[in-house]
Scaffold this active site. Structure first.
Site, PDB file in Angstrom:
ATOM      1  N   ALA A  11       0.799  -1.225   0.000  1.00  0.00           N
ATOM      2  CA  ALA A  11       0.000   0.000   0.000  1.00  0.00           C
ATOM      3  C   ALA A  11       0.832   1.276   0.000  1.00  0.00           C
ATOM      4  O   ALA A  11       0.283   2.368  -0.090  1.00  0.00           O
ATOM      5  CB  ALA A  11      -0.923   0.003   1.221  1.00  0.00           C
ATOM      6  N   GLY A  12       2.164   1.165   0.085  1.00  0.00           N
ATOM      7  CA  GLY A  12       3.007   2.357   0.159  1.00  0.00           C
ATOM      8  C   GLY A  12       2.959   3.197  -1.104  1.00  0.00           C
ATOM      9  O   GLY A  12       2.676   2.705  -2.205  1.00  0.00           O
ATOM     10  N   ARG A  16       9.903   7.691  -3.603  1.00  0.00           N
ATOM     11  CA  ARG A  16      11.297   7.784  -4.032  1.00  0.00           C
ATOM     12  C   ARG A  16      11.521   7.269  -5.451  1.00  0.00           C
ATOM     13  O   ARG A  16      12.585   7.477  -6.023  1.00  0.00           O
ATOM     14  CB  ARG A  16      12.203   7.033  -3.044  1.00  0.00           C
ATOM     15  CG  ARG A  16      12.500   7.839  -1.784  1.00  0.00           C
ATOM     16  CD  ARG A  16      13.375   7.070  -0.827  1.00  0.00           C
ATOM     17  NE  ARG A  16      12.603   6.099  -0.059  1.00  0.00           N
ATOM     18  CZ  ARG A  16      13.145   5.259   0.832  1.00  0.00           C
ATOM     19  NH1 ARG A  16      14.458   5.271   1.032  1.00  0.00           N
ATOM     20  NH2 ARG A  16      12.385   4.418   1.499  1.00  0.00           N
ATOM     21  N   LYS A  23       4.955   2.230  -7.264  1.00  0.00           N
ATOM     22  CA  LYS A  23       6.218   1.490  -7.199  1.00  0.00           C
ATOM     23  C   LYS A  23       6.037   0.009  -7.493  1.00  0.00           C
ATOM     24  O   LYS A  23       6.801  -0.579  -8.273  1.00  0.00           O
ATOM     25  CB  LYS A  23       6.861   1.663  -5.819  1.00  0.00           C
ATOM     26  CG  LYS A  23       8.152   0.872  -5.647  1.00  0.00           C
ATOM     27  CD  LYS A  23       8.851   1.165  -4.343  1.00  0.00           C
ATOM     28  CE  LYS A  23       8.064   0.678  -3.151  1.00  0.00           C
ATOM     29  NZ  LYS A  23       8.827   0.823  -1.893  1.00  0.00           N
ATOM     30  N   GLY A  77       1.587   2.935   8.426  1.00  0.00           N
ATOM     31  CA  GLY A  77       2.659   2.011   8.742  1.00  0.00           C
ATOM     32  C   GLY A  77       2.361   0.563   8.414  1.00  0.00           C
ATOM     33  O   GLY A  77       1.255   0.191   8.031  1.00  0.00           O
ATOM     34  N   THR A  78       3.410  -0.264   8.592  1.00  0.00           N
ATOM     35  CA  THR A  78       3.301  -1.686   8.256  1.00  0.00           C
ATOM     36  C   THR A  78       2.306  -2.409   9.155  1.00  0.00           C
ATOM     37  O   THR A  78       1.618  -3.334   8.716  1.00  0.00           O
ATOM     38  CB  THR A  78       4.671  -2.353   8.358  1.00  0.00           C
ATOM     39  OG1 THR A  78       5.225  -2.101   9.669  1.00  0.00           O
ATOM     40  CG2 THR A  78       5.630  -1.811   7.312  1.00  0.00           C
ATOM     41  N   GLY A 138      15.560  -2.414  10.352  1.00  0.00           N
ATOM     42  CA  GLY A 138      15.304  -2.553  11.781  1.00  0.00           C
ATOM     43  C   GLY A 138      16.252  -3.555  12.409  1.00  0.00           C
ATOM     44  O   GLY A 138      16.514  -4.631  11.847  1.00  0.00           O
ATOM     45  N   ARG A 331       5.397  -7.522 -37.659  1.00  0.00           N
ATOM     46  CA  ARG A 331       4.438  -6.788 -36.844  1.00  0.00           C
ATOM     47  C   ARG A 331       3.307  -7.713 -36.391  1.00  0.00           C
ATOM     48  O   ARG A 331       3.248  -8.876 -36.799  1.00  0.00           O
ATOM     49  CB  ARG A 331       3.917  -5.594 -37.631  1.00  0.00           C
ATOM     50  CG  ARG A 331       4.992  -4.523 -37.878  1.00  0.00           C
ATOM     51  CD  ARG A 331       4.568  -3.502 -38.914  1.00  0.00           C
ATOM     52  NE  ARG A 331       3.327  -2.835 -38.539  1.00  0.00           N
ATOM     53  CZ  ARG A 331       2.656  -2.014 -39.353  1.00  0.00           C
ATOM     54  NH1 ARG A 331       3.115  -1.768 -40.583  1.00  0.00           N
ATOM     55  NH2 ARG A 331       1.542  -1.440 -38.952  1.00  0.00           N
ATOM     56  N   TYR A 364       7.224  -4.971 -48.497  1.00  0.00           N
ATOM     57  CA  TYR A 364       6.227  -4.769 -47.462  1.00  0.00           C
ATOM     58  C   TYR A 364       5.012  -5.614 -47.798  1.00  0.00           C
ATOM     59  O   TYR A 364       4.404  -5.461 -48.875  1.00  0.00           O
ATOM     60  CB  TYR A 364       5.806  -3.299 -47.345  1.00  0.00           C
ATOM     61  CG  TYR A 364       4.560  -3.135 -46.496  1.00  0.00           C
ATOM     62  CD1 TYR A 364       4.631  -3.320 -45.120  1.00  0.00           C
ATOM     63  CD2 TYR A 364       3.328  -2.860 -47.072  1.00  0.00           C
ATOM     64  CE1 TYR A 364       3.484  -3.213 -44.330  1.00  0.00           C
ATOM     65  CE2 TYR A 364       2.184  -2.750 -46.291  1.00  0.00           C
ATOM     66  CZ  TYR A 364       2.266  -2.928 -44.924  1.00  0.00           C
ATOM     67  OH  TYR A 364       1.143  -2.834 -44.152  1.00  0.00           O
TER      68      TYR A 364
END
Length: 453
Positions: A11-12, A16, A23, A77-78, A138, A331, A364
């Protein structure tokens, strides 16, 4: 081992990345980031996969229908993210927590974590790793007997790591296994008592009866992606994994460093991939093919024994022993049947090229059906567009067209027919006939002398 519930936090905002694309939807070797841990979880035997999203987007459109979706209503937060998935957590099952921006985690690593957790009968098992530079991970805090007591965040401030704790090299990977009922109870008691004012998932650990640590010895499996630099680093590792698997299955990749192959590409035994080649999307390649150098295939299907150097193809099909290039462009909906050829500087789209038929040079072919064993001369053009609508050209089997022939669609050339060089074919050519449509040549004697002043 049981069939765990796997909760993937996605969900972030990912600010950055500096991108309008979320992301977890950035591509990694042909798949969005979020799909990597989802597929790893399914391969590991998850009974349920829950992806936690935020209310601003819809990841469900990019994920398998088997995935359950939960919404984290605010970015708290997580811990808040896993709280959002509580209604999908079975209290009697093992619950694995993964991050959506950690794409290199494998099914084997998930299985090993679950097995270690269930064999130890711990209430919580956290995956850890040891890093020379722990950075913003952490820190894992143990008591004097070596048992895990808590994880402290590295951000700094009230409730976060002290300078002494920042010296610890063992870090939390953000990957956990929990007893379902214990996790639900601990989530309900979380408080935002830290500098960020967020609910940290590691804060559930002190409420667990027993906590075990499961060391992951390969730290690349838990690498996260926060910006495009890290995405590039992870891409190198993912690409090597793909190359290694293909090479062990009997595919020759001459120069892996210059070769890009997406995760869902399938390649047969004894095929050779030459340098500078990119294979993307759901491309499948048969056995004994030669692809490249400097060839790009996107969502293509190649049979066995195909040769395709220095060419570009999108959503095209080349059957067994077809020959493409060099410098050909196929193509969407170009289909070359067995032993057909599209030679140098040939472009083909939305056309069927019959078995054994050759389009050797500088032509072609669009919106066209060509039969078997025909030969299309150099510089042939199918004029398929009248400014408003597309029309098809039909060329039969065993046809021989001469150089610089243009076919103004809709038009049909029968089996065994010929065309004269430089013709503009606007009417049907019957089977076995010769079609010629050009001005008669006239030579003007002494023309050069007449032009003199």
């Amino acid at each position: 081992m049981s069939a765990p519930t796997v909760v993937i936090i996605a969900a972030g905002e990912g600010t950055r990345m500096r991108s309008a694309t979320p992301k977890v939807l950035h591509p990694l070797c042909g798949r969005p980031l979020i799909l990597w841990p989802v597929l790893a979880a399914e391969e590991a035997g998850a009974g349920k996969v829950v992806v936690v999203d935020n209310p601003k987007r819809r990841l469900e459109d990019r994920l398998p229908e088997t995935v359950t979706h939960a919404i984290q209503p605010e970015p708290n937060g997580t811990g808040g993210a896993v709280q959002a998935a509580t209604e999908h957590i079975d209290p009697d099952a093992t619950v694995v927590i993964l991050a959506g921006d950690v794409p290199l985690i494998t099914a084997e690593a998930i299985q090993q974590l679950v097995e270690a957790h269930e064999q130890s009968e711990a209430t919580a098992t956290m995956a850890t790793m040891e890093l020379d530079d722990p950075g913003q991970y952490g820190r894992v805090i143990r008591d004097i007997t070596g048992n895990v007591t808590q994880v402290v965040e590295a951000k700094g401030g009230a409730g976060d790591a002290t300078p002494e704790q920042l010296e610890i090299r063992e870090v939390n990977t953000g990957i956990y296994a929990f007893d379902g009922a214990a996790l639900i109870d601990a989530l309900a008691a979380l408080t935002p008592d830290n500098a960020q004012g967020e609910l940290y998932l590691p804060d559930v650990l002190p409420r667990m009866k027993t906590i075990q640590a499961h060391l992951i010895t390969d730290p690349t499996l838990t690498l996260g992606v926060n910006d495009r630099v890290q995405l590039a680093e992870v891409r190198k590792l993912a690409q090597k994994r793909i190359h290694d698997e293909l090479q062990r299955a009997g595919v020759s990749i001459i120069d892996p460093d210059s070769t890009h192959i997406d995760a869902d590409v399938r390649i047969g035994q004894d095929t050779v991939i030459e340098p500078g080649t990119s294979l993307k999307g759901n491309t499948t390649i048969g056995a004994d093919c030669s692809v490249g150098p400097h060839t790009t295939l996107i969502d293509c299907r190649l049979g066995d024994g195909v040769s395709i150097p220095h060419s570009y193809a999108v959503q095209a099909v080349v059957d067994d022993f077809g020959t493409i290039g060099p410098f050909a462009y196929l193509r969407p909906d170009a289909h070359l049947h067995a032993k057909a050829k599209a030679g140098a500087f040939v472009e083909i789209k939305n056309s069927n090229i019959g078995s054994g038929t050759k389009v050797p040079h500088l032509s072609y072919i669009g919106d066209t059906d060509i039969g078997e064993n025909s030969n299309i001369g150099a510089g042939n053009i199918t004029a398929n567009y009248d400014g408003r609508n597309k029309h098809r050209t039909t060329i039969g089997s065993n046809v021989r067209t001469s150089v610089d022939t243009a076919f103004v669609a809709p038009v049909t050339v029968g089996d065994g027919a010929y065309t004269g060089a430089g013709s503009v074919i606007t009417e049907d050519v019957p089977a076995n006939a010769l079609g010629i449509a050009r001005a008669r040549q006239k030579n003007i004697a002494d023309y050069a002398e007449r032009r003199k002043p």
